[in-house]
Design an enzyme around this catalytic site. Structure first.
Site, PDB file in Angstrom:
ATOM      1  N   CYS A 131      43.659  29.003  33.597  1.00 58.03           N
ATOM      2  CA  CYS A 131      42.175  29.293  33.754  1.00 58.03           C
ATOM      3  C   CYS A 131      41.646  30.192  34.359  1.00 58.03           C
ATOM      4  O   CYS A 131      42.510  31.411  35.026  1.00 58.03           O
ATOM      5  CB  CYS A 131      41.142  28.760  35.134  1.00 58.03           C
ATOM      6  SG  CYS A 131      39.504  28.907  35.552  1.00 58.03           S
ATOM      7  N   CYS A 134      39.327  32.238  36.444  1.00 60.40           N
ATOM      8  CA  CYS A 134      40.178  32.016  37.947  1.00 60.40           C
ATOM      9  C   CYS A 134      41.024  32.769  38.026  1.00 60.40           C
ATOM     10  O   CYS A 134      40.879  33.987  39.320  1.00 60.40           O
ATOM     11  CB  CYS A 134      40.482  30.340  37.712  1.00 60.40           C
ATOM     12  SG  CYS A 134      39.923  29.281  37.952  1.00 60.40           S
ATOM     13  N   ASP A 135      41.641  32.880  37.622  1.00 59.43           N
ATOM     14  CA  ASP A 135      43.235  34.144  37.431  1.00 59.43           C
ATOM     15  C   ASP A 135      43.270  35.749  36.592  1.00 59.43           C
ATOM     16  O   ASP A 135      43.793  36.697  36.735  1.00 59.43           O
ATOM     17  CB  ASP A 135      44.277  33.133  37.635  1.00 59.43           C
ATOM     18  CG  ASP A 135      44.555  32.216  38.089  1.00 59.43           C
ATOM     19  OD1 ASP A 135      43.884  32.262  38.966  1.00 59.43           O
ATOM     20  OD2 ASP A 135      45.351  30.825  37.430  1.00 59.43           O
TER      21      ASP A 135
END
Ligand code: NAP
Length: 305
Positions: A131, A134-135
């Site tokens: 992701c 997300c990261d």
């Protein structure tokens, strides 16, 4: 005993449904095949959930689990293997029991398709992510690679090119599956290097991912140093056990809009396993609220039938 709502899946969508169901004073059972939390449990640091600047996926999931439990939701660890529509009531068979309920919320999520390399699972959170939004922020001014040739991979590469110094985009063919307009944007980026006709054949690590081995379709092997690898080779919705019951789209997602109604009355869907464009924590919890609200309305409207 007939439950009002049985939620299948104790991820963010399912647990949010349970919270909304209990707050409307409905009898709620949550069935979970593995452990609570769903995919988010693998995220080390969530930075994009409103009002939570930093929280680990594990802490987030645990808070949500405790919140649902403290409100009186029953949560049992049993895999739902079959759902039958008996009209007014629905029947759910698990590996251990049979349950009856007025409504069902299917919140089984989706799995990231993996590359299938030997140490891939161990390196999740240690250089491997599924992701980018997300990261990605952990790779500021670093070197990253994205693998895949669909819209997700190319959008991830574009997103990461604004954060990282360099992005390798590795695809197994010579043509991307992604929409042409995204491909054009990719080609305009100076810091994205395209590696066509290539597969990642080895993940080289020393506690964290350090290098990847890439083998081209004509047999050439090279190794590149990277700080992070984003795997975007598609997703697999976990709807296999419901395929005969509700309508799925061509990719296996349960067809529903924001009200989370499926094509079967009294059966709702919430989270990553439904048709939608943004699959994130915030949209999963939002679905949980919508699906439970739809289920509660359905129960109340059918009270006297
Ligand atoms: P996808 O379209 O299924 O693409 C997966 C990509 O991964 C393909 O390029 C495939 O290669 C490659 N791949 C699959 N298995 C692989 C393996 N084992 N090793 C290496 N490569 C592998 O998945 P997605 O990109 O996640 O998109 C899913 C759906 O959501 C699509 O319909 C997409 O259009 C949609 N989507 C839309 C948007 C948007 O509209 N903004 C954004 C994201 C996703 P091949 O091409 O060779 O098969």
């Amino acid at each position: 005993m007939v439950y009002d709502i049985i939620v299948i899946g104790a991820g963010p969508a399912g647990l949010t449904s349970a919270i909304y169901g209990r707050r409307a004073n409905k009898k709620v059972l949550v069935l979970e095949a593995k452990s609570y939390g769903g995919q988010i449990i693998n995220t080390l640091d969530i930075e994009n959930y409103p009002a939570e600047e930093h929280i680990s996926g594990f802490d987030f999931a645990t808070k949500l689990y405790n919140q649902a439990k403290n409100l009186g939701a029953e949560i049992v660890f049993e895999k739902a293997v079959e759902v039958n529509d008996l009209g007014k009531e629905k029947e759910i068979k698990t590996t251990k029991n049979n349950y009856k309920t007025k409504t069902v919320i299917i919140a089984t999520g989706s799995e990231n398709r993996k590359l299938g390399l030997p140490n891939e699972n161990e390196l999740i959170g240690k250089g491997i992510s599924y992701c980018a939004t997300c990261d990605g922020a952990f790779y500021k001014k670093k070197i990253v690679a994205v693998v895949g040739g669909g819209n997700t991979a190319l959008e991830d590469a574009l997103y990461l090119s604004n954060i990282a110094n360099k992005v390798y985009l590795i695809h197994r063919r010579d043509k991307f599956r992604a929409e042409e307009k995204v491909v054009e944007l990719i080609k305009e980026k100076d810091n994205i290097e395209l590696l066509y006709n290539s597969n990642i054949t080895k993940l080289i690590s020393n506690e964290k991912l350090e290098k990847i081995e890439i083998t081209s379709n004509d047999g050439n092997i090279k190794t590149i140093n990277i700080d992070g690898l984003f795997v975007a080779v598609g997703r697999i919705p976990e709807n296999q056990n419901f395929a005969k019951l509700v309508e799925l789209d061509e990719n296996g997602y349960i067809v529903a809009n924001e009200n989370c109604h499926t094509n079967i009355e009294g059966i709702f869907v919430a989270g990553d396993n439904r048709t939608k464009t943004v699959r994130q924590l915030v949209t999963a919890t939002s679905d949980g609220a919508n699906a439970a609200t739809s289920a509660i309305k359905y129960i109340n409207d059918n009270k006297n039938n």
